[in-house]
Design a protein around this motif. Structure first.
Motif, PDB file in Angstrom:
ATOM      1  N   ASN A 155      -0.319   2.408   0.314  1.00  0.00           N
ATOM      2  CA  ASN A 155      -1.630   3.236   0.237  1.00  0.00           C
ATOM      3  C   ASN A 155      -1.481   4.570  -0.824  1.00  0.00           C
ATOM      4  O   ASN A 155      -2.354   4.709  -1.576  1.00  0.00           O
ATOM      5  CB  ASN A 155      -2.344   3.812   1.300  1.00  0.00           C
ATOM      6  CG  ASN A 155      -3.066   2.548   1.989  1.00  0.00           C
ATOM      7  OD1 ASN A 155      -3.107   1.561   1.791  1.00  0.00           O
ATOM      8  ND2 ASN A 155      -3.742   3.146   3.368  1.00  0.00           N
ATOM      9  N   THR A 156      -0.310   5.128  -0.500  1.00  0.00           N
ATOM     10  CA  THR A 156      -0.096   6.446  -1.417  1.00  0.00           C
ATOM     11  C   THR A 156       0.348   5.998  -2.889  1.00  0.00           C
ATOM     12  O   THR A 156      -0.342   6.575  -3.918  1.00  0.00           O
ATOM     13  CB  THR A 156       1.022   7.276  -0.827  1.00  0.00           C
ATOM     14  OG1 THR A 156       0.673   7.494   0.598  1.00  0.00           O
ATOM     15  CG2 THR A 156       1.232   8.500  -1.653  1.00  0.00           C
ATOM     16  N   GLN A 176       2.376   0.532   5.548  1.00  0.00           N
ATOM     17  CA  GLN A 176       0.891   1.092   5.257  1.00  0.00           C
ATOM     18  C   GLN A 176       0.799   2.256   4.406  1.00  0.00           C
ATOM     19  O   GLN A 176       0.101   2.233   3.279  1.00  0.00           O
ATOM     20  CB  GLN A 176       0.009   0.844   6.523  1.00  0.00           C
ATOM     21  CG  GLN A 176      -1.389   1.095   6.046  1.00  0.00           C
ATOM     22  CD  GLN A 176      -2.180   1.647   7.152  1.00  0.00           C
ATOM     23  OE1 GLN A 176      -1.501   2.208   7.888  1.00  0.00           O
ATOM     24  NE2 GLN A 176      -3.524   1.812   7.138  1.00  0.00           N
ATOM     25  N   SER A 177       1.630   3.320   4.964  1.00  0.00           N
ATOM     26  CA  SER A 177       1.206   4.413   4.254  1.00  0.00           C
ATOM     27  C   SER A 177       1.611   4.650   2.853  1.00  0.00           C
ATOM     28  O   SER A 177       1.395   5.139   2.040  1.00  0.00           O
ATOM     29  CB  SER A 177       1.501   5.588   5.030  1.00  0.00           C
ATOM     30  OG  SER A 177       3.027   5.562   5.372  1.00  0.00           O
ATOM     31  N   ARG A 201      -9.940  -0.152  -1.165  1.00  0.00           N
ATOM     32  CA  ARG A 201      -9.873  -0.459   0.539  1.00  0.00           C
ATOM     33  C   ARG A 201      -9.567  -1.730   0.839  1.00  0.00           C
ATOM     34  O   ARG A 201      -8.835  -2.128   1.724  1.00  0.00           O
ATOM     35  CB  ARG A 201     -11.379   0.080   0.961  1.00  0.00           C
ATOM     36  CG  ARG A 201     -11.282  -0.115   2.698  1.00  0.00           C
ATOM     37  CD  ARG A 201     -12.564   0.296   3.039  1.00  0.00           C
ATOM     38  NE  ARG A 201     -13.803  -0.699   2.762  1.00  0.00           N
ATOM     39  CZ  ARG A 201     -13.783  -2.035   2.952  1.00  0.00           C
ATOM     40  NH1 ARG A 201     -12.963  -2.412   3.800  1.00  0.00           N
ATOM     41  NH2 ARG A 201     -14.910  -2.759   2.462  1.00  0.00           N
ATOM     42  N   GLN A 244      -6.830  -0.057   9.613  1.00  0.00           N
ATOM     43  CA  GLN A 244      -7.878  -0.192   8.694  1.00  0.00           C
ATOM     44  C   GLN A 244      -8.782   0.866   8.728  1.00  0.00           C
ATOM     45  O   GLN A 244      -9.611   1.320   7.343  1.00  0.00           O
ATOM     46  CB  GLN A 244      -8.674  -1.607   9.109  1.00  0.00           C
ATOM     47  CG  GLN A 244      -7.735  -2.793   8.725  1.00  0.00           C
ATOM     48  CD  GLN A 244      -8.385  -4.118   8.990  1.00  0.00           C
ATOM     49  OE1 GLN A 244      -9.303  -4.007   9.897  1.00  0.00           O
ATOM     50  NE2 GLN A 244      -8.016  -5.322   8.532  1.00  0.00           N
ATOM     51  N   LEU A 288      -3.299   4.925  -4.428  1.00  0.00           N
ATOM     52  CA  LEU A 288      -4.076   6.145  -4.460  1.00  0.00           C
ATOM     53  C   LEU A 288      -3.503   7.020  -5.800  1.00  0.00           C
ATOM     54  O   LEU A 288      -4.492   7.258  -6.558  1.00  0.00           O
ATOM     55  CB  LEU A 288      -3.833   7.207  -3.184  1.00  0.00           C
ATOM     56  CG  LEU A 288      -4.843   8.355  -3.286  1.00  0.00           C
ATOM     57  CD1 LEU A 288      -6.368   7.731  -3.418  1.00  0.00           C
ATOM     58  CD2 LEU A 288      -4.441   9.251  -2.032  1.00  0.00           C
ATOM     59  N   ALA A 325      -6.299  -2.806   0.191  1.00  0.00           N
ATOM     60  CA  ALA A 325      -5.302  -1.907   1.397  1.00  0.00           C
ATOM     61  C   ALA A 325      -5.353  -2.880   2.582  1.00  0.00           C
ATOM     62  O   ALA A 325      -4.471  -2.885   3.533  1.00  0.00           O
ATOM     63  CB  ALA A 325      -5.498  -0.683   1.523  1.00  0.00           C
ATOM     64  N   VAL A 333      -9.112   6.853   3.356  1.00  0.00           N
ATOM     65  CA  VAL A 333      -8.180   7.196   2.166  1.00  0.00           C
ATOM     66  C   VAL A 333      -9.198   6.456   0.948  1.00  0.00           C
ATOM     67  O   VAL A 333      -9.313   7.279  -0.142  1.00  0.00           O
ATOM     68  CB  VAL A 333      -6.890   6.595   2.137  1.00  0.00           C
ATOM     69  CG1 VAL A 333      -6.133   6.803   0.908  1.00  0.00           C
ATOM     70  CG2 VAL A 333      -6.171   7.081   3.423  1.00  0.00           C
ATOM     71  N   PHE A 334      -9.871   5.539   0.907  1.00  0.00           N
ATOM     72  CA  PHE A 334     -10.430   4.812  -0.100  1.00  0.00           C
ATOM     73  C   PHE A 334     -11.782   4.934   0.202  1.00  0.00           C
ATOM     74  O   PHE A 334     -12.431   3.492  -0.233  1.00  0.00           O
ATOM     75  CB  PHE A 334      -9.879   3.272  -0.345  1.00  0.00           C
ATOM     76  CG  PHE A 334      -8.387   3.494  -0.717  1.00  0.00           C
ATOM     77  CD1 PHE A 334      -7.898   3.766  -1.827  1.00  0.00           C
ATOM     78  CD2 PHE A 334      -7.589   2.836   0.427  1.00  0.00           C
ATOM     79  CE1 PHE A 334      -6.543   4.033  -1.984  1.00  0.00           C
ATOM     80  CE2 PHE A 334      -6.047   2.868  -0.051  1.00  0.00           C
ATOM     81  CZ  PHE A 334      -5.539   3.368  -1.165  1.00  0.00           C
ATOM     82  N   SER A 373      -4.923  12.498   3.303  1.00  0.00           N
ATOM     83  CA  SER A 373      -4.500  12.192   2.186  1.00  0.00           C
ATOM     84  C   SER A 373      -5.114  12.719   0.820  1.00  0.00           C
ATOM     85  O   SER A 373      -4.885  13.095  -0.020  1.00  0.00           O
ATOM     86  CB  SER A 373      -4.739  10.686   1.873  1.00  0.00           C
ATOM     87  OG  SER A 373      -3.739   9.917   2.755  1.00  0.00           O
ATOM     88  N   ASN A 377      -7.392   3.255   6.193  1.00  0.00           N
ATOM     89  CA  ASN A 377      -7.726   2.593   4.847  1.00  0.00           C
ATOM     90  C   ASN A 377      -9.110   3.204   4.356  1.00  0.00           C
ATOM     91  O   ASN A 377      -9.396   3.354   3.095  1.00  0.00           O
ATOM     92  CB  ASN A 377      -7.557   1.087   4.741  1.00  0.00           C
ATOM     93  CG  ASN A 377      -6.242   0.464   5.026  1.00  0.00           C
ATOM     94  OD1 ASN A 377      -5.203   1.496   4.763  1.00  0.00           O
ATOM     95  ND2 ASN A 377      -6.112  -0.613   5.190  1.00  0.00           N
TER      96      ASN A 377
END
Length: 488
Positions: A158-159, A154-155, A104, A90, A162, A107, A96-97, A20, A93
């Motif tokens: 999160n996107t 989830q993805s 996080r 997780q 983000l 997420a 990514v964060f 990501s 997550n």
């Protein structure tokens, strides 16, 4: 849906989604101006490995939550597998964060809500099916659909989070049907989801899985995200569909022939894409390609991490300017399933019975040859499933001789390979490499040439054919090569 100019519908694959931070500098934001950020629709896959843990490993068959739940002998072990899947999610997550603990935690809350909701449904279903009036197998497809939706949800979530953190007005388009009471067909789901979206001001992030009356998992299994992409492109009337992968669509696997030898395919057509799908080379799912082709929407396959490269353009109306091989690809672990019965001469029905058995046991047919008394199918699937086919046919035709042999299949593919020298050069290249083909299929319709070889010769055969049919030709005509066909 509101838009002020043409837009694209784009899909990001799971392996790319797992990178990501790099995607922020390429597909998601990159060096785009504020206006250029929009008039795009992004369809996202689950992070790499997540769907494998929720269902089963796509390549090895290692059981995931679904497989353990479906097996009555598994008891409650599926719950432990669901916990492990949640931990994997997780972990993504946290990656990514990593720089934003608050994001996080947001997420993680999203993942917990979805995981525990699914867990409750599965516990209730297991209890319900402990009574003889309810049979678990009648509900397994629904369970499979519900589980696979978790990864894409989830993805996508999160996107959006983000992008929002980076000042982009991203919007979640959740097609998973979470807690919705009514189902619609896929096109209607998309129309409803995009009814109030302003593409000129919003960047929609769409789940690759969609809950709909067509039951995507039943129809397309793990290729559902590309089908979602194609229908989003068609319904929203996109000018182009784009698939972002972690590699280019190249003339061969660079891990086999070397990165310096492969060529990025600048342009080809949907006919070649169909042949690639048949060989397991994932350019695009054939049903997704059909939707785009019929709507006249071109498809571009790009490397997600080379934003300045235009990638490969696939169009329906693109004919070859000259006869040439564009790709050499193939598969190992192919089974040659030979059915020999002298009683079949002049009798109809044998082929239909074989096809019915292969379909019943969900075995993938790559190719087929036949003569007066022998029909050979080249198959991809588990040995267990193919043995079941053999057992069924042995009972139906006790006088037949059925043999099973493991081989490899290589295919040289191009929009037009009608040059009469291509077959001769291919055979000569194999002979120089001291490879004796077990079979050669050169069909009347010149779009592919298939060679059956021993498994041990696979890498050498691919390298030899690529060198002779692609590298040698391009070295002899470098002044005719498009810049898009330069080495990756």
């Amino acid at each position: 849906m509101t838009t002020t100019k043409s837009h694209t519908a784009e899909k990001i694959g799971g392996t790319s989604m797992s990178r990501s931070k790099e995607l922020l500098d390429t597909v998601l934001i990159g060096d785009r101006s504020e206006d250029a950020l929009y008039n795009r629709i992004l369809v996202v896959s689950a992070y790499a490995g997540v769907t494998d843990s929720l269902l089963e490993h796509k390549k090895t068959g290692e059981p995931g939550v679904y497989t353990l739940f479906a097996g009555a002998e598994g008891g409650w072990i599926w719950g432990d597998a669901l916990n492990a899947a949640a931990e994997r999610m997780q972990t993504h997550n946290a990656t990514v964060f990593a720089a934003d603990d608050s994001a996080r935690q947001t997420a993680d809350r999203f993942v917990r809500e979805r995981i525990e909701g699914v867990r409750s449904c599965m516990i209730d279903l297991a209890r319900l099916c402990s009574f003889g009036h309810f049979q678990l197998e009648h509900h397994l497809l629904t369970v499979r659909e519900m589980l696979c939706s978790l990864g894409e949800a989830q993805s996508a979530f999160n996107t959006v989070l983000l992008l929002n953190l980076h000042g982009v007005n991203a919007r979640l388009i959740d097609l998973t049907g979470w807690r919705e009471g009514v189902q619609h067909d896929l096109d209607e789901c998309i129309r409803r989801a995009f009814a109030d979206v302003d593409l000129s001001r919003e960047l929609p992030i769409v789940t690759g899985y969609a809950q709909c009356t067509e039951a995507l998992m039943r129809s397309y299994d793990r290729g559902y995200s590309e089908v979602t992409l194609s229908r989003v492109a068609v319904v929203t009337q996109a000018s182009e569909a784009i698939i972002h992968k972690e590699f280019h669509l190249s003339s061969a696997d660079p891990r086999i022939v070397g990165t310096g030898a492969v060529r990025v395919i600048g342009a080809t057509n949907y006919d070649v894409a169909d042949q690639l799908s048949n060989m397991g080379m994932e350019a695009i799912h054939p049903r997704a390609a059909k939707s785009l082709r019929q709507a006249g929407i071109p498809l571009r396959v790009r490397n997600a991490f080379e934003p300045d490269h235009e990638g490969t353009l696939i169009r329906a109306d693109l004919a070859a300017q000259s006869a040439q091989v564009e790709i050499v690809t193939g598969l190992k672990n192919v089974f040659a399933f030979e059915f020999y019965d002298q009683n079949m001469v002049g009798v109809k029905g044998y082929d239909a019975e074989i096809l019915e058995a292969l379909t019943r046991h969900k075995v993938w047919i790559l190719s087929k040859t036949s003569n007066a008394n022998t029909i050979t199918h080249f198959l991809k699937g588990s040995m267990k499933a193919i043995k079941r086919v053999e057992s069924d046919l042995s009972k139906a035709y006790p006088n037949a001789e059925i043999t099973l042999r493991k081989v490899a299949l290589i295919s040289a593919i191009g929009r037009n390979i009608a040059d009469p020298t291509i077959l001769a050069r291919a055979i000569d290249a194999l002979a120089k490499a001291e490879i004796a083909p077990l079979g050669v299929h050169a069909l009347v319709r010149k779009v592919d040439l298939q060679v059956i070889i021993e498994e041990a010769d696979f890498e050498l055969a691919v390298t030899s054919l690529h060198r002779e049919l692609i590298e040698t030709r391009q070295l002899a005509a470098t002044d005719c090569v498009s810049p898009l066909n330069a080495a990756a």
